[in-house]
Design a protein around this motif. Structure first.
Motif, PDB file in Angstrom:
ATOM      1  N   LYS A  27       0.552  -1.084  -0.097  1.00  0.00           N
ATOM      2  CA  LYS A  27       0.046   0.103   0.335  1.00  0.00           C
ATOM      3  C   LYS A  27       1.207   1.504  -0.131  1.00  0.00           C
ATOM      4  O   LYS A  27       1.859   0.773   0.125  1.00  0.00           O
ATOM      5  CB  LYS A  27      -0.969   0.375   1.273  1.00  0.00           C
ATOM      6  CG  LYS A  27      -1.698  -1.294   1.060  1.00  0.00           C
ATOM      7  CD  LYS A  27      -2.893  -1.159   2.731  1.00  0.00           C
ATOM      8  CE  LYS A  27      -4.252  -1.958   2.318  1.00  0.00           C
ATOM      9  NZ  LYS A  27      -4.675  -2.223   3.650  1.00  0.00           N
ATOM     10  N   LEU A  28       0.112   2.146  -0.315  1.00  0.00           N
ATOM     11  CA  LEU A  28       0.780   3.239  -0.716  1.00  0.00           C
ATOM     12  C   LEU A  28       0.607   3.945   0.990  1.00  0.00           C
ATOM     13  O   LEU A  28       0.052   4.424   1.979  1.00  0.00           O
ATOM     14  CB  LEU A  28       0.432   5.138  -1.228  1.00  0.00           C
ATOM     15  CG  LEU A  28       1.024   4.121  -3.396  1.00  0.00           C
ATOM     16  CD1 LEU A  28      -0.320   5.025  -3.583  1.00  0.00           C
ATOM     17  CD2 LEU A  28       1.995   4.376  -3.552  1.00  0.00           C
ATOM     18  N   ALA A  29       2.117   4.649   1.630  1.00  0.00           N
ATOM     19  CA  ALA A  29       2.137   5.901   2.810  1.00  0.00           C
ATOM     20  C   ALA A  29       3.181   6.388   2.901  1.00  0.00           C
ATOM     21  O   ALA A  29       3.557   6.473   1.976  1.00  0.00           O
ATOM     22  CB  ALA A  29       2.975   4.272   3.574  1.00  0.00           C
ATOM     23  N   SER A  30       2.869   7.224   3.198  1.00  0.00           N
ATOM     24  CA  SER A  30       3.629   8.197   3.395  1.00  0.00           C
ATOM     25  C   SER A  30       4.706   7.961   4.842  1.00  0.00           C
ATOM     26  O   SER A  30       4.663   6.936   5.658  1.00  0.00           O
ATOM     27  CB  SER A  30       2.309   9.702   4.974  1.00  0.00           C
ATOM     28  OG  SER A  30       3.155  10.730   4.560  1.00  0.00           O
ATOM     29  N   ALA A  31       5.902   8.998   4.018  1.00  0.00           N
ATOM     30  CA  ALA A  31       7.456   9.010   4.870  1.00  0.00           C
ATOM     31  C   ALA A  31       8.258   9.891   4.977  1.00  0.00           C
ATOM     32  O   ALA A  31       7.339  11.419   4.498  1.00  0.00           O
ATOM     33  CB  ALA A  31       7.834   7.375   4.442  1.00  0.00           C
ATOM     34  N   PHE A  32       8.631  10.538   5.762  1.00  0.00           N
ATOM     35  CA  PHE A  32       9.294  11.292   5.789  1.00  0.00           C
ATOM     36  C   PHE A  32      10.413  11.383   5.969  1.00  0.00           C
ATOM     37  O   PHE A  32      11.087  10.581   6.727  1.00  0.00           O
ATOM     38  CB  PHE A  32       8.700  12.448   6.704  1.00  0.00           C
ATOM     39  CG  PHE A  32       9.200  11.879   7.782  1.00  0.00           C
ATOM     40  CD1 PHE A  32      10.054  12.916   9.033  1.00  0.00           C
ATOM     41  CD2 PHE A  32       7.763  10.938   9.472  1.00  0.00           C
ATOM     42  CE1 PHE A  32      10.457  11.928  10.279  1.00  0.00           C
ATOM     43  CE2 PHE A  32       8.439  10.948  10.426  1.00  0.00           C
ATOM     44  CZ  PHE A  32       9.475  11.193  10.962  1.00  0.00           C
ATOM     45  N   ARG A  46       4.133   8.048  10.360  1.00  0.00           N
ATOM     46  CA  ARG A  46       2.641   7.361  11.319  1.00  0.00           C
ATOM     47  C   ARG A  46       2.852   7.114  12.648  1.00  0.00           C
ATOM     48  O   ARG A  46       3.881   6.413  13.265  1.00  0.00           O
ATOM     49  CB  ARG A  46       2.085   5.917  10.426  1.00  0.00           C
ATOM     50  CG  ARG A  46       1.367   5.196  10.923  1.00  0.00           C
ATOM     51  CD  ARG A  46       1.176   3.448  10.546  1.00  0.00           C
ATOM     52  NE  ARG A  46       0.431   3.814   9.230  1.00  0.00           N
ATOM     53  CZ  ARG A  46       0.950   2.944   8.394  1.00  0.00           C
ATOM     54  NH1 ARG A  46       1.545   1.839   8.560  1.00  0.00           N
ATOM     55  NH2 ARG A  46       0.929   2.776   7.057  1.00  0.00           N
ATOM     56  N   CYS A  47       2.188   8.348  13.877  1.00  0.00           N
ATOM     57  CA  CYS A  47       2.068   8.000  14.635  1.00  0.00           C
ATOM     58  C   CYS A  47       2.177   6.901  15.731  1.00  0.00           C
ATOM     59  O   CYS A  47       1.163   5.820  15.336  1.00  0.00           O
ATOM     60  CB  CYS A  47       1.361   8.933  15.482  1.00  0.00           C
ATOM     61  SG  CYS A  47       1.404   8.954  17.136  1.00  0.00           S
ATOM     62  N   ALA A  48       2.709   6.214  16.872  1.00  0.00           N
ATOM     63  CA  ALA A  48       2.801   4.895  17.313  1.00  0.00           C
ATOM     64  C   ALA A  48       1.537   4.698  18.240  1.00  0.00           C
ATOM     65  O   ALA A  48       1.011   3.349  18.239  1.00  0.00           O
ATOM     66  CB  ALA A  48       3.988   3.984  17.438  1.00  0.00           C
ATOM     67  N   HIS A  49       0.758   5.774  18.640  1.00  0.00           N
ATOM     68  CA  HIS A  49      -0.160   5.880  18.824  1.00  0.00           C
ATOM     69  C   HIS A  49      -1.277   5.786  18.254  1.00  0.00           C
ATOM     70  O   HIS A  49      -2.571   4.701  18.766  1.00  0.00           O
ATOM     71  CB  HIS A  49      -0.357   6.896  20.540  1.00  0.00           C
ATOM     72  CG  HIS A  49      -1.867   6.880  21.015  1.00  0.00           C
ATOM     73  ND1 HIS A  49      -2.053   8.153  21.156  1.00  0.00           N
ATOM     74  CD2 HIS A  49      -1.938   6.236  21.802  1.00  0.00           C
ATOM     75  CE1 HIS A  49      -3.430   8.149  21.397  1.00  0.00           C
ATOM     76  NE2 HIS A  49      -3.328   7.140  22.296  1.00  0.00           N
ATOM     77  N   ARG A  50      -1.809   6.772  17.302  1.00  0.00           N
ATOM     78  CA  ARG A  50      -2.865   6.683  16.849  1.00  0.00           C
ATOM     79  C   ARG A  50      -3.216   6.882  15.184  1.00  0.00           C
ATOM     80  O   ARG A  50      -4.299   6.498  14.548  1.00  0.00           O
ATOM     81  CB  ARG A  50      -4.106   7.585  16.771  1.00  0.00           C
ATOM     82  CG  ARG A  50      -4.099   8.158  18.687  1.00  0.00           C
ATOM     83  CD  ARG A  50      -4.902   8.565  19.250  1.00  0.00           C
ATOM     84  NE  ARG A  50      -6.221   8.342  18.239  1.00  0.00           N
ATOM     85  CZ  ARG A  50      -6.887  10.295  18.077  1.00  0.00           C
ATOM     86  NH1 ARG A  50      -6.997  10.908  18.965  1.00  0.00           N
ATOM     87  NH2 ARG A  50      -8.548   9.365  17.983  1.00  0.00           N
TER      88      ARG A  50
END
Length: 129
Positions: A27-32, A46-50
């Protein structure tokens, strides 16, 4: 797969990061990518919490003092060099690190069996609770 994320000059020490898109687990995922203490690090955005994107403004990942990365949604803080949760509701979870290197004036992604660079730069999707 190895791909160019950006020119090295786009990443200042403890300042704005560069967003990009990867194909991760199909899947496409945002990264930085960010620069911290002279080295480049990259994570899934992607925050580990939410499981929301961290940046409140595209590329704004650092706290005001540049000492940690922060989730704009609820304030969880992460170590820039490891992605480990330092404070907040993320508990023992941390950010998902991506393999990056810096050579010949470029920041490169890879290699990684599940990773494929899809686009650069990545448009912000906004934070949703």
């Amino acid at each position: 797969m190895v791909g160019v994320i950006c020119d090295s000059a786009r990443l200042g020490e403890g300042s704005r990061g560069v967003r990009f898109t990867v194909r991760w687990r199909g899947k496409l995922a945002s990264a930085f990518a960010i620069r911290y203490q002279g080295r480049v690090y990259a994570y899934l955005n992607r925050c580990a919490h939410r499981q929301v994107e961290l940046d409140w403004d595209p590329g704004a990942f650092f706290t005001t003092d540049g000492a940690s990365l922060i989730c704009a949604t609820h304030g969880a803080r992460y170590a820039p060099d490891t992605g480990r949760c330092l404070d907040g509701p993320c508990g023992r979870s941390g950010l998902m690190a991506l393999p990056v290197s810096e050579q010949d004036g470029q920041i490169r992604l890879g290699p990684g069996d599940e990773l494929h660079l899809s686009a650069e730069p990545h448009p912000p999707a906004g934070n949703s609770p």
